[in-house]
Design a protein around this motif. Structure first.
Motif, PDB file in Angstrom:
ATOM      1  N   UNK A 107      61.966 -93.889 -89.945  1.00 16.74           N
ATOM      2  CA  UNK A 107      63.262 -94.357 -90.413  1.00 16.74           C
ATOM      3  C   UNK A 107      64.396 -93.725 -89.604  1.00 16.74           C
ATOM      4  N   UNK A 108      64.161 -92.532 -89.097  1.00 20.27           N
ATOM      5  CA  UNK A 108      65.224 -91.758 -88.445  1.00 20.27           C
ATOM      6  C   UNK A 108      65.274 -91.956 -86.939  1.00 20.27           C
ATOM      7  N   UNK A 109      64.101 -92.169 -86.313  1.00 16.49           N
ATOM      8  CA  UNK A 109      64.042 -92.297 -84.856  1.00 16.49           C
ATOM      9  C   UNK A 109      63.698 -93.742 -84.496  1.00 16.49           C
ATOM     10  N   UNK A 110      64.007 -94.134 -83.266  1.00 20.23           N
ATOM     11  CA  UNK A 110      63.659 -95.480 -82.811  1.00 20.23           C
ATOM     12  C   UNK A 110      62.286 -95.431 -82.147  1.00 20.23           C
ATOM     13  N   UNK A 111      61.304 -96.064 -82.733  1.00 16.47           N
ATOM     14  CA  UNK A 111      59.949 -96.095 -82.181  1.00 16.47           C
ATOM     15  C   UNK A 111      59.780 -97.366 -81.352  1.00 16.47           C
ATOM     16  N   UNK A 112      59.383 -97.221 -80.093  1.00 11.33           N
ATOM     17  CA  UNK A 112      59.123 -98.401 -79.254  1.00 11.33           C
ATOM     18  C   UNK A 112      57.694 -98.307 -78.748  1.00 11.33           C
ATOM     19  N   UNK A 113      56.907 -99.352 -79.092  1.00 16.29           N
ATOM     20  CA  UNK A 113      55.500 -99.297 -78.745  1.00 16.29           C
ATOM     21  C   UNK A 113      55.286 -99.796 -77.309  1.00 16.29           C
ATOM     22  N   UNK A 114      55.745 -98.998 -76.348  1.00 14.66           N
ATOM     23  CA  UNK A 114      55.589 -99.350 -74.934  1.00 14.66           C
ATOM     24  C   UNK A 114      55.746 -98.085 -74.100  1.00 14.66           C
ATOM     25  N   UNK A 115      54.887 -97.948 -73.112  1.00 12.72           N
ATOM     26  CA  UNK A 115      55.036 -96.849 -72.166  1.00 12.72           C
ATOM     27  C   UNK A 115      55.894 -97.362 -71.013  1.00 12.72           C
ATOM     28  N   UNK A 116      57.009 -96.674 -70.702  1.00 13.43           N
ATOM     29  CA  UNK A 116      57.881 -97.163 -69.629  1.00 13.43           C
ATOM     30  C   UNK A 116      57.170 -97.228 -68.266  1.00 13.43           C
ATOM     31  N   UNK A 117      57.672 -98.121 -67.431  1.00 11.59           N
ATOM     32  CA  UNK A 117      57.072 -98.285 -66.114  1.00 11.59           C
ATOM     33  C   UNK A 117      57.712 -97.390 -65.076  1.00 11.59           C
ATOM     34  N   UNK A 118      58.961 -96.977 -65.329  1.00  7.13           N
ATOM     35  CA  UNK A 118      59.668 -96.199 -64.314  1.00  7.13           C
ATOM     36  C   UNK A 118      60.873 -95.490 -64.929  1.00  7.13           C
ATOM     37  N   UNK A 119      61.191 -94.321 -64.380  1.00  7.85           N
ATOM     38  CA  UNK A 119      62.447 -93.645 -64.735  1.00  7.85           C
ATOM     39  C   UNK A 119      63.182 -93.391 -63.426  1.00  7.85           C
ATOM     40  N   UNK A 120      64.401 -93.920 -63.336  1.00  2.53           N
ATOM     41  CA  UNK A 120      65.164 -93.738 -62.097  1.00  2.53           C
ATOM     42  C   UNK A 120      66.521 -93.108 -62.409  1.00  2.53           C
ATOM     43  N   UNK A 121      67.169 -92.650 -61.364  1.00  2.00           N
ATOM     44  CA  UNK A 121      68.475 -92.020 -61.491  1.00  2.00           C
ATOM     45  C   UNK A 121      69.532 -93.078 -61.817  1.00  2.00           C
ATOM     46  N   UNK A 122      70.351 -92.817 -62.828  1.00  2.00           N
ATOM     47  CA  UNK A 122      71.405 -93.771 -63.192  1.00  2.00           C
ATOM     48  C   UNK A 122      72.788 -93.186 -62.956  1.00  2.00           C
ATOM     49  N   UNK A 123      73.815 -93.844 -63.485  1.00  4.24           N
ATOM     50  CA  UNK A 123      75.199 -93.378 -63.313  1.00  4.24           C
ATOM     51  C   UNK A 123      75.392 -91.992 -63.936  1.00  4.24           C
ATOM     52  N   UNK A 124      74.984 -91.872 -65.218  1.00  2.95           N
ATOM     53  CA  UNK A 124      75.195 -90.610 -65.930  1.00  2.95           C
ATOM     54  C   UNK A 124      73.894 -89.850 -66.160  1.00  2.95           C
ATOM     55  N   UNK A 125      72.876 -90.576 -66.500  1.00  5.51           N
ATOM     56  CA  UNK A 125      71.602 -89.930 -66.796  1.00  5.51           C
ATOM     57  C   UNK A 125      70.443 -90.793 -66.328  1.00  5.51           C
ATOM     58  N   UNK A 126      69.217 -90.380 -66.642  1.00  3.15           N
ATOM     59  CA  UNK A 126      68.052 -91.148 -66.212  1.00  3.15           C
ATOM     60  C   UNK A 126      67.990 -92.531 -66.877  1.00  3.15           C
TER      61      UNK A 126
END
Lengths: 165, 364
Positions: free
Chosen positions: B247-266
């Protein structure tokens, strides 16, 4: 979804096709979907969903789906898959099963008819025959007799449309 | 100087973490003295640096058990401790083993704030040969190096840290930077055939979710997204906690494919709800790294003539028991149970003068 509507042997059938073995290792983690360029253009295209339906045995739903033909075999999914599923190879296996079951898309069927009738998908002209001569190959024409001579008697009896995609 | 002139012990315990400490206490409870050795300068193992995950009530993370175990071991004269002692050779001696230990130099800048020296920690002064009736290997595990999963950006994209690094930050009092949008990515180095790590590391879901809850508590305005395949079940009490977390956290049933550098954060690329690829920026991405076999596993297999255990972890052999995460991924509480069992089996082995039962294997 009712279990009675599912074919539990479908995943094994896919696994027996060349390139299809990977389906047995899928955890459905969706790393493939995250990196799929087709999904960016066609929102309803979701490789995880297709593989999941296949594992569940939704045979007709998968084979009849026009979505399976959209995979562009860029292998982005294979690169990110933690389970070495080789998703686009699995989709090739599924496409082969679909073609055999008569679900090849109209464009594929048209190509099969063209191939059966003329032995080729492109016109053959002077340029091709010059190249063939350089390689020591006999010239070919638009006549079916030519490819029948090259490929042998089997090619002379093409399979019905829909099986050759 | 080291008081061990006899160099004889009923049981030699290699590794002074949760499992080794428990095994020593359990043997002591059964009236069996033991020699507990660790290659480092401090007892307590990897769990010694863990922080308490309690909010209002205990989160049952087990971190406080380490302190309890250390306190109890210090009070038992039957348990002898040698630190900076590395086993380098072992020879079968009747039903037991003769193990050679060599001194290890104190690592540079040792004794961090979290681990002040304890009275019973005594460094090995010189090469020592120990005759033991049985040996318990409690050498722990290795934490997966997330940089090996390079597409998730660890060590490359600013703002991507491991769960262990978040634990350290929280133990020192707070979230790194002004992290408000926090993502957890599970199964990093677990359930990964490509890395040869097909098993589930079992502890990361509970670990990461407790950290997530603690982070939310420390920064109530923060939002946490939890990328996962599925969530491990730790029993009845956990299911109730998990319902609250869902109820408190957002659960997403998927493993991300990539983490890249963004404007402010990953920026994390993942499969959205409808199955479309999408990208989202976070301030902090936490990788829940898995548990690997101890790096010294092949060396111990060779030293004691052991068959490699499941997934490269250690398996027991003749006169050799394995305790804790050295035998496979398990939590602090599970390591304590497992080590108590190994101690009981060592006791049986000594009583019978024959190899201990080999039925117990790691759950991996």
């Amino acid at each position: 979804m009712r279990l009675n509507d599912c074919d539990p042997g479908f995943k094994q059938e896919i696994a027996r096709e060349p390139g299809g073995q990977g389906i047995q290792a899928c955890f459905a983690c969706a790393a493939c979907t995250a990196r799929c360029p087709v999904g960016e253009l066609k929102p309803e295209y979701d490789p995880r969903r297709l593989l999941r339906l296949a594992v569940l045995g939704r045979r007709e739903e998968v084979l009849a789906s026009p979505l399976i033909w959209l995979c562009c075999s860029c292998q982005s999914c294979s690169e990110v898959c933690p389970q070495d599923v080789r998703c686009s190879d699995v989709l090739t296996a599924i496409k082969n099963l679909a073609a055999r079951a008569g679900y090849a898309p109209p464009s594929g069927q048209a190509m099969a008819r063209q191939l059966a009738a003329h032995g080729r998908l492109l016109t053959v002209g002077e340029f091709e025959n010059e190249k063939r001569a350089e390689l020591g190959l006999p010239p070919v024409s638009e006549e079916p007799a030519d490819y029948q001579a090259i490929l042998g008697a089997e090619a002379a009896a093409p399979r019905p449309a829909g099986e050759g995609a | 100087m080291c008081p061990l002139s006899a160099q004889n012990t009923p049981v030699l315990i290699i590794g002074g973490g949760v499992a080794g400490l428990t095994a020593a206490l359990e043997l002591d409870r059964r009236g069996l003295p033991s020699l507990l050795v660790d290659k480092g300068p401090r007892l307590g193992g990897q769990a010694r640096g863990f922080c308490c995950k309690a909010l209002v009530s205990c989160a049952r993370c087990g971190a406080c058990r380490v302190g309890d175990l250390l306190e109890q071991v210090a009070r038992r004269p039957g348990i002898q401790v040698l630190t900076q002692a590395l086993p380098v050779a072992a020879q079968r001696q009747g039903p037991g083993w003769e193990v050679t230990l060599i001194p290890q130099p104190a690592p540079e800048g040792s004794a961090p704030a979290l681990a002040p020296a304890l009275a019973m920690e005594r460094p090995l002064a010189q090469r020592l040969v120990v005759q033991a009736g049985a040996v318990i290997l409690a050498v722990g595990h290795q934490v997966f190096d997330p940089a090996r999963k390079s597409r998730l950006g660890h060590g490359r994209v600013p703002g991507v840290i491991s769960a262990g690094q978040l634990e350290q930050a929280l133990a020192q009092g707070g979230l790194p930077g002004q992290a408000r949008r926090i993502a957890f990515i599970q199964c990093v180095g677990s359930r990964d055939q490509v890395l040869g790590r097909l098993y589930c590391s079992r502890v990361c879901c509970g670990f990461a979710l407790r950290l997530a809850r603690l982070a939310r508590h420390l920064a109530p305005e923060s939002a946490v997204t939890f990328f996962h395949m599925d969530v491990q079940d730790y029993g009845q009490a956990w299911r109730a906690e998990l319902a609250e977390m869902r109820a408190d956290l957002r659960f997403i049933r998927a493993i991300p494919g990539q983490v890249r550098r963004g404007q402010e954060g990953p920026v994390v690329a993942y499969a959205g709800e409808g199955g479309q690829p999408q990208e989202e920026e976070f301030d902090l991405v936490v990788l829940a790294t898995g548990l690997e076999p101890p790096t010294a596993a092949p060396a111990f297999n060779e030293m004691f003539g052991l068959q490699p255990g499941p997934e490269g972890f250690l398996a027991p052999g003749a006169g050799v028991l394995v305790a804790g995460t050295a035998a496979g991924p398990r939590s602090i509480a599970e390591s304590i149970e497992h080590a108590a069992l190994a101690a009981a089996q060592a006791g049986l082995h000594l009583a019978a003068g024959q190899p201990a039962p080999r039925g117990e294997v790691a759950h991996a």
